[in-house]
Design a protein around this motif. Structure first.
Motif, PDB file in Angstrom:
ATOM      1  N   ASN A 247       0.785  -1.224   0.000  1.00 20.18           N
ATOM      2  CA  ASN A 247       0.000   0.000   0.000  1.00 20.18           C
ATOM      3  C   ASN A 247       0.822   1.284   0.000  1.00 20.18           C
ATOM      4  N   HIS A 248       2.067   1.226   0.456  1.00 17.38           N
ATOM      5  CA  HIS A 248       2.941   2.410   0.500  1.00 17.38           C
ATOM      6  C   HIS A 248       4.365   1.978   0.154  1.00 17.38           C
ATOM      7  N   PRO A 249       4.587   1.508  -1.067  1.00 16.02           N
ATOM      8  CA  PRO A 249       5.893   0.910  -1.388  1.00 16.02           C
ATOM      9  C   PRO A 249       7.076   1.844  -1.177  1.00 16.02           C
ATOM     10  N   LEU A 266      10.761  -2.834  14.161  1.00 16.44           N
ATOM     11  CA  LEU A 266       9.894  -3.761  14.881  1.00 16.44           C
ATOM     12  C   LEU A 266       8.561  -3.795  14.160  1.00 16.44           C
ATOM     13  N   VAL A 267       8.231  -4.946  13.555  1.00 15.22           N
ATOM     14  CA  VAL A 267       6.980  -5.097  12.814  1.00 15.22           C
ATOM     15  C   VAL A 267       5.974  -5.859  13.679  1.00 15.22           C
ATOM     16  N   ILE A 268       4.770  -5.314  13.785  1.00 12.17           N
ATOM     17  CA  ILE A 268       3.692  -5.934  14.552  1.00 12.17           C
ATOM     18  C   ILE A 268       2.512  -6.111  13.617  1.00 12.17           C
ATOM     19  N   ASN A 269       2.203  -7.369  13.305  1.00 14.66           N
ATOM     20  CA  ASN A 269       1.157  -7.657  12.326  1.00 14.66           C
ATOM     21  C   ASN A 269       0.750  -9.117  12.475  1.00 14.66           C
ATOM     22  N   PRO A 270      -0.540  -9.432  12.567  1.00 14.53           N
ATOM     23  CA  PRO A 270      -0.951 -10.835  12.686  1.00 14.53           C
ATOM     24  C   PRO A 270      -0.596 -11.697  11.477  1.00 14.53           C
ATOM     25  N   VAL A 271      -0.382 -11.063  10.322  1.00 22.28           N
ATOM     26  CA  VAL A 271       0.018 -11.771   9.106  1.00 22.28           C
ATOM     27  C   VAL A 271       1.478 -11.450   8.812  1.00 22.28           C
ATOM     28  N   ARG A 272       2.266 -12.494   8.625  1.00 20.68           N
ATOM     29  CA  ARG A 272       3.675 -12.278   8.291  1.00 20.68           C
ATOM     30  C   ARG A 272       3.775 -12.002   6.798  1.00 20.68           C
ATOM     31  N   GLU A 273       3.609 -10.735   6.453  1.00 19.75           N
ATOM     32  CA  GLU A 273       3.650 -10.336   5.057  1.00 19.75           C
ATOM     33  C   GLU A 273       5.073 -10.473   4.524  1.00 19.75           C
ATOM     34  N   VAL A 274       5.179 -11.040   3.321  1.00 25.13           N
ATOM     35  CA  VAL A 274       6.489 -11.307   2.735  1.00 25.13           C
ATOM     36  C   VAL A 274       7.331 -10.037   2.643  1.00 25.13           C
ATOM     37  N   GLY A 275       6.727  -8.946   2.170  1.00 25.31           N
ATOM     38  CA  GLY A 275       7.483  -7.720   1.959  1.00 25.31           C
ATOM     39  C   GLY A 275       7.941  -7.048   3.239  1.00 25.31           C
ATOM     40  N   LEU A 276       7.292  -7.372   4.360  1.00 25.38           N
ATOM     41  CA  LEU A 276       7.729  -6.809   5.635  1.00 25.38           C
ATOM     42  C   LEU A 276       8.901  -7.588   6.213  1.00 25.38           C
ATOM     43  N   ALA A 277       9.087  -8.816   5.747  1.00 26.06           N
ATOM     44  CA  ALA A 277      10.255  -9.599   6.153  1.00 26.06           C
ATOM     45  C   ALA A 277      11.450  -9.258   5.285  1.00 26.06           C
ATOM     46  N   TYR A 670      -2.269  -7.392  -2.989  1.00 24.67           N
ATOM     47  CA  TYR A 670      -1.112  -6.643  -3.454  1.00 24.67           C
ATOM     48  C   TYR A 670      -1.379  -5.928  -4.776  1.00 24.67           C
ATOM     49  N   GLY A 671      -2.431  -6.262  -5.480  1.00 22.22           N
ATOM     50  CA  GLY A 671      -2.776  -5.598  -6.734  1.00 22.22           C
ATOM     51  C   GLY A 671      -4.069  -4.828  -6.594  1.00 22.22           C
ATOM     52  N   GLN A 672      -4.141  -3.942  -5.606  1.00 21.46           N
ATOM     53  CA  GLN A 672      -5.401  -3.274  -5.295  1.00 21.46           C
ATOM     54  C   GLN A 672      -5.127  -1.894  -4.740  1.00 21.46           C
ATOM     55  N   ASN A 674      -7.506   0.847  -2.614  1.00 24.78           N
ATOM     56  CA  ASN A 674      -8.817   1.029  -1.998  1.00 24.78           C
ATOM     57  C   ASN A 674      -9.773  -0.066  -2.486  1.00 24.78           C
ATOM     58  N   THR A 675     -10.922   0.285  -3.043  1.00 21.94           N
ATOM     59  CA  THR A 675     -11.836  -0.755  -3.525  1.00 21.94           C
ATOM     60  C   THR A 675     -11.564  -1.166  -4.967  1.00 21.94           C
ATOM     61  N   VAL A 676     -10.571  -0.538  -5.613  1.00 17.43           N
ATOM     62  CA  VAL A 676     -10.267  -0.827  -7.020  1.00 17.43           C
ATOM     63  C   VAL A 676      -9.265  -1.969  -7.100  1.00 17.43           C
ATOM     64  N   VAL A 677      -9.632  -3.021  -7.814  1.00 16.90           N
ATOM     65  CA  VAL A 677      -8.778  -4.201  -7.962  1.00 16.90           C
ATOM     66  C   VAL A 677      -8.126  -4.163  -9.334  1.00 16.90           C
ATOM     67  N   TYR A 678      -6.790  -4.214  -9.355  1.00 17.66           N
ATOM     68  CA  TYR A 678      -6.050  -4.238 -10.613  1.00 17.66           C
ATOM     69  C   TYR A 678      -5.689  -5.663 -11.043  1.00 17.66           C
ATOM     70  N   LYS A 679      -5.485  -6.561 -10.087  1.00 17.12           N
ATOM     71  CA  LYS A 679      -5.067  -7.936 -10.378  1.00 17.12           C
ATOM     72  C   LYS A 679      -5.868  -8.875  -9.479  1.00 17.12           C
ATOM     73  N   GLU A 680      -6.333  -9.971 -10.024  1.00 16.14           N
ATOM     74  CA  GLU A 680      -7.149 -10.910  -9.251  1.00 16.14           C
ATOM     75  C   GLU A 680      -6.305 -11.747  -8.303  1.00 16.14           C
ATOM     76  N   ALA A 681      -5.134 -12.151  -8.725  1.00 14.86           N
ATOM     77  CA  ALA A 681      -4.288 -13.016  -7.892  1.00 14.86           C
ATOM     78  C   ALA A 681      -3.428 -12.178  -6.966  1.00 14.86           C
ATOM     79  N   ASP A 682      -3.089 -12.747  -5.827  1.00 16.92           N
ATOM     80  CA  ASP A 682      -2.148 -12.144  -4.881  1.00 16.92           C
ATOM     81  C   ASP A 682      -1.007 -13.135  -4.697  1.00 16.92           C
ATOM     82  N   GLU A 683       0.017 -12.981  -5.532  1.00 15.90           N
ATOM     83  CA  GLU A 683       1.101 -13.964  -5.529  1.00 15.90           C
ATOM     84  C   GLU A 683       1.926 -13.902  -4.252  1.00 15.90           C
TER      85      GLU A 683
END
Length: 769
Positions: A247-249, A266-277, A670-672, A674-683
């Motif tokens: 969302n804020h690359p 220090l990252v605090i997030n219930p999901v271990r997002e790949v890009g945050l690692a 990752y391809g979105q 707000n409510t606008v979707v650019y890509k269906e898959a989230d690789e």
């Protein structure tokens, strides 16, 4: 994919050619295998695919245009160039910027489009399909009982809209998004308030309001206390509830450079997002393939429990003698009550609530204590909670206990979403107007304004559901899809007599959010197409100047937002109390802004000086705050009750096999945008389409579920069937599904002080249908 007419008016664009691809893939989408790092070579591949396409020259021209980015509020672009940030650094663009620009450069809809396709057909479109239809290039109306939009003349639009806004002021309202300019925002709120209405709902009500409420309460200001320049002096960033790689690359560049200079994240997030690692940025080409480690420590608390974690950190600080009491006594109020609450909190409750170990909490406290300058940053993982205001109080208390507010390289930094969402708040687009702005507007308008608060976004839906709103003007956004309980949202909007949507492209709200009598879609210019200068505000309080541009829609019949609002205001108000048609001149609008908006005085001279500026009174380099006492006002933070309902509460037997209750996080892919979707898959998450649920493998296996199995997911407002299970790095007891599709599941659980729904902790039952 639903096959509708391809867009017309211009040569085929990349977006148009993509329509022939399978629904779940685009030309650059790999299969759903997990990506090893965030960013990396796929970014370069995407840039190449877009900028070397037939649409490429237009994309490059727009990228270099002197206007702020259409995507996030990090704030690139402006008078010094499209790739330049507020520190005059080049090459400050990201893939999301290219996605947004490419979408706006689509051809315009042909004049036969709405005649050929019924609204019933259009309602079957996904968000991505609606966006891929192309640009809105002529005004249309859907009249009561019709299953089609049809062209409408501008004079009839103004007549219907003027009549709608001539009704009692309590029955008219507006809704807006951050896609527009400060000038349009200021004109919108001035027009509505002059009517005697404060019903100025905004997309920030659904996302960022808790940050504004809590920061105003503690520090007397509702925005970031940290500038980009100050962020560069931090040696530790605590990043909470943010998926910045998606969302804020460009924020990732700051974190990479912080790690390079020996700092910690220090990252605090219930999901271990790949890009945050680990993240690979084109701005650091030597590590583009391998990526740079981002998180020095990664904690995965139970969704909604961040407050308990911060109370735990505070308790470690207190027990080890690390609290900066001299700072608290000199620069804060109510510190003793907060300290007493922390001392009384028991470790058993803290650990049970947040789901982390004592060892992890101690390590987090040690990292903060051992750092000289700490910036605490958060996004909607914090604000989209039922206790979001208390969440931010707990972050503020931690920063104050360690003396990390009011000095360079330290402070609190809410991460805003849409590119000018913060500017809309600054311009007074809010249901809860500050007294200082109200008094300035009263002087400008020569009359008293209504004191009572109006409808925020959720209150607007509730009032509409009760039949208490007759007219609604939407300046951008997608009010329908952005709301919880889409069934209620559709019904509520259907109770309004007249809705006017100002938009650049179709979205699902135009097809589902239909008014009872007249639904009007007004096509407007994108930011980089406006024929006049405009400004926007970044999330770090920097005002950017956008140069005039022109549209590629040479056969289009569009209007600028400023011109539409100025003409409408003139027809509603005449020449009293101001000459509304003078507001067609954005220079004049900026002069009014300079008179009315505190900190914006320099905008009155920007046409002559071209000097972009940081808004005064918001960045704190010493611990003196604009509160009544001049000190930060600390707030106690009670631990939340995070008890989940049982299967029986969802109408299922508690003994049902292959069933479980989870805390669902709804989020963007990752391809979105707000409510606008650019890509269906989230690789990055390994999710091949948008009808998936990301689950912890151990949770799934304990309940008898398997990877790729199809299940039903039931919330308190609705149910989704045929949802595919994908195993991922989400903490036990939690799951993730995509927004806005999952909004149908939930009723709105509201943070009452901020009006914001709890999208990030939605109790759901997952079961075999």
């Amino acid at each position: 994919m639903t096959q509708l007419d391809q867009t017309e008016d211009q040569a085929p664009s990349t977006a148009a050619s993509d329509r022939d691809l399978p629904e779940n893939l685009s030309a650059t989408e790999p299969t759903a295998d997990h990506m090893p790092i965030g960013g990396g070579l796929p970014i370069i591949q995407y840039w190449a695919q877009k900028t070397l396409s037939p649409q490429g020259p237009q994309i490059w021209q727009t990228l270099f245009h002197k206007s702020a980015c259409l995507s996030c509020a990090w704030g690139t672009g402006g008078q010094n160039g499209g790739f330049i940030n507020e520190l005059e650094e080049p090459l400050q663009r990201c893939m999301k910027s290219v996605q947004a620009i490419s979408s706006e450069l689509q051809p315009g809809l042909g004049d036969h489009f709405f005649a050929r396709h019924t609204i019933s057909e259009l309602q079957a479109l996904t968000s991505r399909e609606a966006d891929r239809l192309g640009r809105l290039s002529f005004p249309v109306i859907r009249r009561a009982g019709s299953d089609h939009y049809e062209p409408i003349a501008w004079e009839e639009i103004y007549q219907l809209t003027t009549a709608g806004f001539s009704l009692p002021p309590e029955r008219v309202a507006s809704y807006s998004s951050g896609r527009s300019s400060n000038e349009a925002a200021f004109l919108l709120q001035l027009m509505v308030r002059a009517l005697g209405s404060n019903n100025l709902a905004d997309c920030s009500d659904l996302c960022h309001a808790p940050s504004t409420v809590s920061l105003n309460k503690v520090f007397g200001t509702g925005t970031s206390l940290v500038s980009l320049e100050s962020l560069r002096q931090a040696d530790c960033v605590v990043l909470v509830g943010s998926n910045a790689p998606a969302n804020h690359p460009r924020l990732m560049n700051e974190l990479i450079e912080l790690r390079d200079r020996g700092g910690k994240v220090l990252v605090i997030n219930p999901v271990r997002e790949v890009g945050l690692a680990k993240f690979g940025s084109p701005a650091h080409p030597l590590r583009l393939v391998q990526g740079q480690d981002i998180a020095s420590m990664f904690l995965q608390p139970i969704p909604g429990s961040d407050l308990a974690l911060f109370v735990g950190i505070q308790k470690v600080l207190l027990e080890r003698g690390w609290v900066q009491f001299d700072y608290l006594k000199a620069h804060t109020e109510n510190w003793q009550a907060v300290i007493d609450q922390v001392a009384a909190a028991d470790w058993e409750s803290i650990i049970a609530t947040c789901g982390l170990t004592l060892t992890e909490i101690i390590a987090a406290a040690e990292m903060i204590h051992s750092s000289q300058n700490v910036v605490f940053a958060w996004a909607m993982g914090i604000t989209h909670q039922a206790n979001s205001v208390d969440n931010i109080y707990s972050i503020a208390n931690t920063a104050l206990m360690t003396g990390n507010v009011g000095k360079p390289g330290a402070g609190l930094m809410p991460i805003r979403g849409h590119s000018n969402v913060q500017g809309f708040g600054s311009m007074g687009v809010t249901a809860h107007l500050k007294d200082s702005i109200r008094e300035a507007l009263e002087k400008l308008l020569g009359k008293s304004l209504k004191r009572e608060s109006g409808y925020d976004a959720r209150a607007l839906i509730e009032a509409s559901d009760r039949g208490e709103v007759d007219t609604l003007l939407c300046l951008g956004g997608n009010l329908y899809a952005a709301n919880p309980d889409l069934t209620q949202a559709k019904r509520a909007l259907g109770n309004i007599d007249t809705i006017i949507y100002l938009a650049t492209k179709p979205n699902q709200g135009h097809f589902h959010g239909l008014a009872q009598q007249n639904t009007i879609i007004v096509p407007v210019y994108a930011r980089f197409e406006n024929p006049h200068k405009t400004t926007v505000e970044s999330g770090n309080n920097f005002v950017r100047l956008n140069s005039p541009g022109k549209t590629h829609l040479t056969k289009g019949d569009l209007v600028t937002e400023i011109d539409f609002l100025a003409e409408l205001a003139h027809r509603i108000h005449g020449e009293d109390p101001i000459q509304w048609r003078r507001l067609h001149d954005t220079r004049y609008v900026r002069q009014l802004i300079a008179q009315a908006i505190p900190g914006y005085e320099k905008i009155g001279e920007i046409d002559d000086t071209s000097a972009e500026f940081t808004i005064s009174g918001r960045i704190f380099l010493e611990p003196k705050f604009p509160t009544p006492s001049g000190k930060a006002e600390m707030q106690p933070t009670p631990l939340p009750d995070l008890t989940l309902p049982t299967l029986q509460d969802f109408g299922l037997p508690n003994t049902q096999p292959s069933a479980m209750v989870l805390a669902l996080i709804t989020g963007r892919s990752y391809g979105q945008h707000n409510t606008v979707v650019y890509k269906e898959a989230d690789e990055y998450r390994g999710m091949p389409h948008r009808h998936c649920i990301l689950m912890n493998p151990s949770d799934a296996e304990r309940s008898g579920f398997a990877q790729h199995q199809r299940v039903s997911v039931r919330g308190d407002a609705g149910q989704l069937d045929n949802i595919e299970i994908i195993f991922g790095e989400v903490r036990s007891g939690a799951a993730l599904m995509f927004y806005p599709e999952a909004n149908v599941l939930m009723k709105a659980r509201i943070e009452k002080r901020a009006g914001t729904p709890a999208y990030k902790r939605v109790p759901v039952a997952v079961f075999l249908h």
